[in-house]
Scaffold this active site. Structure first.
Site, PDB file in Angstrom:
ATOM      1  N   ASN A   1     -40.338  -1.147  52.645  1.00  0.00           N
ATOM      2  CA  ASN A   1     -38.927  -0.772  52.757  1.00  0.00           C
ATOM      3  C   ASN A   1     -39.145  -0.528  54.668  1.00  0.00           C
ATOM      4  OD1 ASN A   1     -38.643  -1.574  49.841  1.00  0.00           O
ATOM      5  ND2 ASN A   1     -39.314   1.350  49.268  1.00  0.00           N
ATOM      6  N   VAL A   2     -38.129  -0.360  54.556  1.00  0.00           N
ATOM      7  CA  VAL A   2     -37.663  -0.417  56.801  1.00  0.00           C
ATOM      8  C   VAL A   2     -37.570   1.337  56.605  1.00  0.00           C
ATOM      9  CG1 VAL A   2     -37.457  -2.676  56.870  1.00  0.00           C
ATOM     10  CG2 VAL A   2     -35.745  -1.288  56.646  1.00  0.00           C
TER      11      VAL A   2
ATOM     12  N   HIS B   1     -42.896  -4.298  56.693  1.00  0.00           N
ATOM     13  CA  HIS B   1     -41.741  -4.626  57.142  1.00  0.00           C
ATOM     14  C   HIS B   1     -40.873  -4.078  58.553  1.00  0.00           C
ATOM     15  CE1 HIS B   1     -41.137  -7.488  53.543  1.00  0.00           C
ATOM     16  NE2 HIS B   1     -42.138  -8.755  54.359  1.00  0.00           N
TER      17      HIS B   1
ATOM     18  N   CYS C   1     -43.099  -2.437  70.526  1.00  0.00           N
ATOM     19  CA  CYS C   1     -43.400  -3.680  71.765  1.00  0.00           C
ATOM     20  C   CYS C   1     -43.580  -4.916  71.381  1.00  0.00           C
ATOM     21  CB  CYS C   1     -44.483  -2.917  72.742  1.00  0.00           C
ATOM     22  SG  CYS C   1     -44.775  -4.309  73.348  1.00  0.00           S
TER      23      CYS C   1
ATOM     24  N   CYS D   1     -48.022  -5.616  72.759  1.00  0.00           N
ATOM     25  CA  CYS D   1     -48.814  -4.480  73.022  1.00  0.00           C
ATOM     26  C   CYS D   1     -48.592  -3.630  71.254  1.00  0.00           C
ATOM     27  CB  CYS D   1     -49.034  -3.384  73.572  1.00  0.00           C
ATOM     28  SG  CYS D   1     -48.236  -2.459  74.033  1.00  0.00           S
TER      29      CYS D   1
ATOM     30  N   CYS E   1     -47.006  -1.214  78.763  1.00  0.00           N
ATOM     31  CA  CYS E   1     -47.708  -2.362  79.220  1.00  0.00           C
ATOM     32  C   CYS E   1     -45.983  -3.892  79.987  1.00  0.00           C
ATOM     33  CB  CYS E   1     -48.121  -3.387  77.700  1.00  0.00           C
ATOM     34  SG  CYS E   1     -46.637  -3.940  76.944  1.00  0.00           S
TER      35      CYS E   1
ATOM     36  N   THR F   1     -40.681  -4.098  43.267  1.00  0.00           N
ATOM     37  CA  THR F   1     -40.676  -4.663  44.000  1.00  0.00           C
ATOM     38  C   THR F   1     -40.388  -7.009  43.636  1.00  0.00           C
ATOM     39  OG1 THR F   1     -41.581  -6.885  46.020  1.00  0.00           O
ATOM     40  CG2 THR F   1     -43.289  -5.580  44.074  1.00  0.00           C
TER      41      THR F   1
ATOM     42  N   ASN G   1     -41.264  -1.554  37.027  1.00  0.00           N
ATOM     43  CA  ASN G   1     -39.724  -2.201  37.377  1.00  0.00           C
ATOM     44  C   ASN G   1     -39.365  -2.280  35.921  1.00  0.00           C
ATOM     45  OD1 ASN G   1     -38.270  -3.670  38.418  1.00  0.00           O
ATOM     46  ND2 ASN G   1     -39.438  -4.662  39.686  1.00  0.00           N
TER      47      ASN G   1
HETATM   48  P1  OAD Z   1     -35.962  -7.090  46.156  1.00  0.00           P
HETATM   49  O1  OAD Z   1     -34.160  -6.916  46.414  1.00  0.00           O
HETATM   50  O2  OAD Z   1     -36.228  -8.115  46.361  1.00  0.00           O
HETATM   51  O3  OAD Z   1     -36.068  -6.121  44.400  1.00  0.00           O
HETATM   52  C1  OAD Z   1     -36.111  -5.130  44.213  1.00  0.00           C
HETATM   53  C2  OAD Z   1     -36.796  -4.582  42.806  1.00  0.00           C
HETATM   54  O4  OAD Z   1     -36.413  -3.444  42.327  1.00  0.00           O
HETATM   55  C3  OAD Z   1     -36.350  -5.288  41.538  1.00  0.00           C
HETATM   56  O5  OAD Z   1     -37.307  -6.138  41.568  1.00  0.00           O
HETATM   57  C4  OAD Z   1     -35.079  -5.078  40.283  1.00  0.00           C
HETATM   58  O6  OAD Z   1     -35.876  -4.634  39.586  1.00  0.00           O
HETATM   59  C5  OAD Z   1     -36.472  -3.205  40.733  1.00  0.00           C
HETATM   60  N1  OAD Z   1     -35.730  -2.045  40.715  1.00  0.00           N
HETATM   61  C6  OAD Z   1     -34.695  -1.302  40.743  1.00  0.00           C
HETATM   62  N2  OAD Z   1     -34.583   0.041  40.064  1.00  0.00           N
HETATM   63  C7  OAD Z   1     -35.356  -0.054  40.116  1.00  0.00           C
HETATM   64  C8  OAD Z   1     -36.240   1.001  40.284  1.00  0.00           C
HETATM   65  N3  OAD Z   1     -34.851   2.510  40.603  1.00  0.00           N
HETATM   66  N4  OAD Z   1     -37.184   1.647  39.691  1.00  0.00           N
HETATM   67  C9  OAD Z   1     -37.948   0.362  40.429  1.00  0.00           C
HETATM   68  N5  OAD Z   1     -37.799   0.043  40.849  1.00  0.00           N
HETATM   69  C10 OAD Z   1     -36.001  -1.203  40.627  1.00  0.00           C
HETATM   70  O7  OAD Z   1     -36.366  -6.103  46.891  1.00  0.00           O
HETATM   71  P2  OAD Z   1     -37.896  -5.598  47.752  1.00  0.00           P
HETATM   72  O8  OAD Z   1     -39.107  -7.246  46.729  1.00  0.00           O
HETATM   73  O9  OAD Z   1     -38.171  -4.757  48.410  1.00  0.00           O
HETATM   74  O10 OAD Z   1     -37.584  -7.530  53.779  1.00  0.00           O
HETATM   75  O11 OAD Z   1     -37.646  -7.091  48.859  1.00  0.00           O
HETATM   76  C11 OAD Z   1     -38.645  -7.907  49.241  1.00  0.00           C
HETATM   77  C12 OAD Z   1     -37.964  -7.955  51.143  1.00  0.00           C
HETATM   78  O12 OAD Z   1     -37.094  -8.780  51.484  1.00  0.00           O
HETATM   79  C13 OAD Z   1     -37.505  -6.631  51.679  1.00  0.00           C
HETATM   80  O13 OAD Z   1     -38.378  -5.749  52.469  1.00  0.00           O
HETATM   81  C14 OAD Z   1     -36.874  -7.078  52.939  1.00  0.00           C
HETATM   82  C15 OAD Z   1     -36.129  -8.028  51.993  1.00  0.00           C
HETATM   83  O14 OAD Z   1     -35.549  -9.528  52.702  1.00  0.00           O
HETATM   84  C16 OAD Z   1     -37.286  -7.752  54.890  1.00  0.00           C
HETATM   85  O15 OAD Z   1     -35.806  -7.389  55.440  1.00  0.00           O
HETATM   86  C17 OAD Z   1     -37.546  -8.354  56.138  1.00  0.00           C
END
Ligand code: OAD
Length: 265
Positions: free
Chosen positions: A120-121, A137, A145, A148, A169, A207, A232
């Site tokens: 998460n950002v 991320h 930068c 560096c 830098c 995730t 999840n």
């Molecule tokens: P996703 O949107 O792919 O997945 C979110 C997950 O959270 C899913 O599996 C849902 O079932 C679950 N979820 C939803 N609500 C929830 C809750 N209240 N408690 C627990 N889980 C819940 O998000 P990420 O896996 O984080 O990257 O995605 C990975 C990366 O894809 C992100 O960091 C982003 C994106 O592209 C960048 O932007 C570089």
């Protein structure tokens, strides 16, 4: 999930964490859903609504950083070009940590959480009070930068040139948030890999387990003998290696889990 069954699973997870020596957490967007930030995929996900960004986003930035900075410094343009994206950015800006984040602070404070690797950002783990966080991320509140890897708080950084130059830098500054096609910054990647190699239990929280290299960490830890606990509401490609898969929201489950661990002291 039936209440008794849920309670039993949380009890098993609590015991595993209590008995482990090096617990880490891999976190995704679901963790911040209860802070009002939409996830990326699934219903209501930002990518579901507007499509995934161009896989060459980073290369496009390198080719033409000025356009990116002009958009960045002129949020009105984003409002006009993509209202959905603007809404997402607003939610990110307004979000506060939720009970799940605070439960992870408590877990770190009682010595039962070495490192959080978060995709998460939003910066909410640091804001909540966790100290050992690898933001794989990036963190939207910082600039970085490209040469560096020095990071600067956005609110304290004065932009003179576009693109800005690193005060340390003279390298090119961009947002710390990792763009599609951008390599993970070497310092956070190293920190993450070190934590994964060392852990004997891993919490996999909210995730979808679809974006690499983060998605490979649970399997890597599992291969080394770590116990995997997934929280999840949905099953994911990582569920099969989870010794305990708890179906629920992190904001609901984590406080109960940490309370149980606290009682074991
Ligand atoms: P996703 O949107 O792919 O997945 C979110 C997950 O959270 C899913 O599996 C849902 O079932 C679950 N979820 C939803 N609500 C929830 C809750 N209240 N408690 C627990 N889980 C819940 O998000 P990420 O896996 O984080 O990257 O995605 C990975 C990366 O894809 C992100 O960091 C982003 C994106 O592209 C960048 O932007 C570089």
């Amino acid at each position: 999930m039936i209440r008794d069954e849920l309670d039993k699973l949380i009890e098993i997870a609590a015991r595993k964490i209590y008995n482990a020596n090096h617990v880490i957490a891999l976190v995704g967007a679901g963790m911040s859903a209860e802070s009002g930030i939409p996830t990326y995929r699934g219903s209501g996900g930002i990518w579901t609504k507007i499509g995934e960004p161009d896989p060459r986003s980073f290369q496009n930035y390198i080719n033409d950083p000025k356009s990116w900075w002009q958009r960045m410094l002129n949020p009105e343009q984003t409002n006009e070009e993509s209202p959905e994206r603007a809404k997402f950015l607003q939610a990110l800006g307004a979000a506060k940590p939720n009970p799940g984040h605070y439960a992870l602070v408590e877990l770190e404070n009682i010595g039962k959480l070495d490192t959080i690797i978060t995709q998460n950002v939003d910066g909410l783990h640091r804001i909540a009070g966790n100290n050992n966080v690898a933001e794989i991320h990036g963190n939207r509140n910082y600039y970085r930068c490209l040469d560096c890897t020095s990071r600067f708080l956005r609110d304290e950084f004065t932009i003179i040139d576009i693109p800005p130059k690193c005060p340390n830098c003279q390298g090119m500054i961009k947002s710390d948030g990792v763009m599609f096609g951008e390599p993970i910054p070497s310092d956070v990647l190293e920190k993450s890999i070190t934590a994964v190699k060392k852990c004997d239990a891993m919490l996999v929280l909210g995730t979808s387990g679809t974006v690499y290299p983060a998605a490979s960490f649970p399997a890597e830890a599992y291969k080394n003998g770590a116990y995997i606990i997934e929280i999840n509401p949905e099953r994911t490609p990582l569920s099969d290696i989870a010794g305990t898969q708890i179906s629920g929201a992190t904001g609901d489950i984590l406080p109960v889990l940490v309370e149980k661990i606290n009682k074991m002291k």
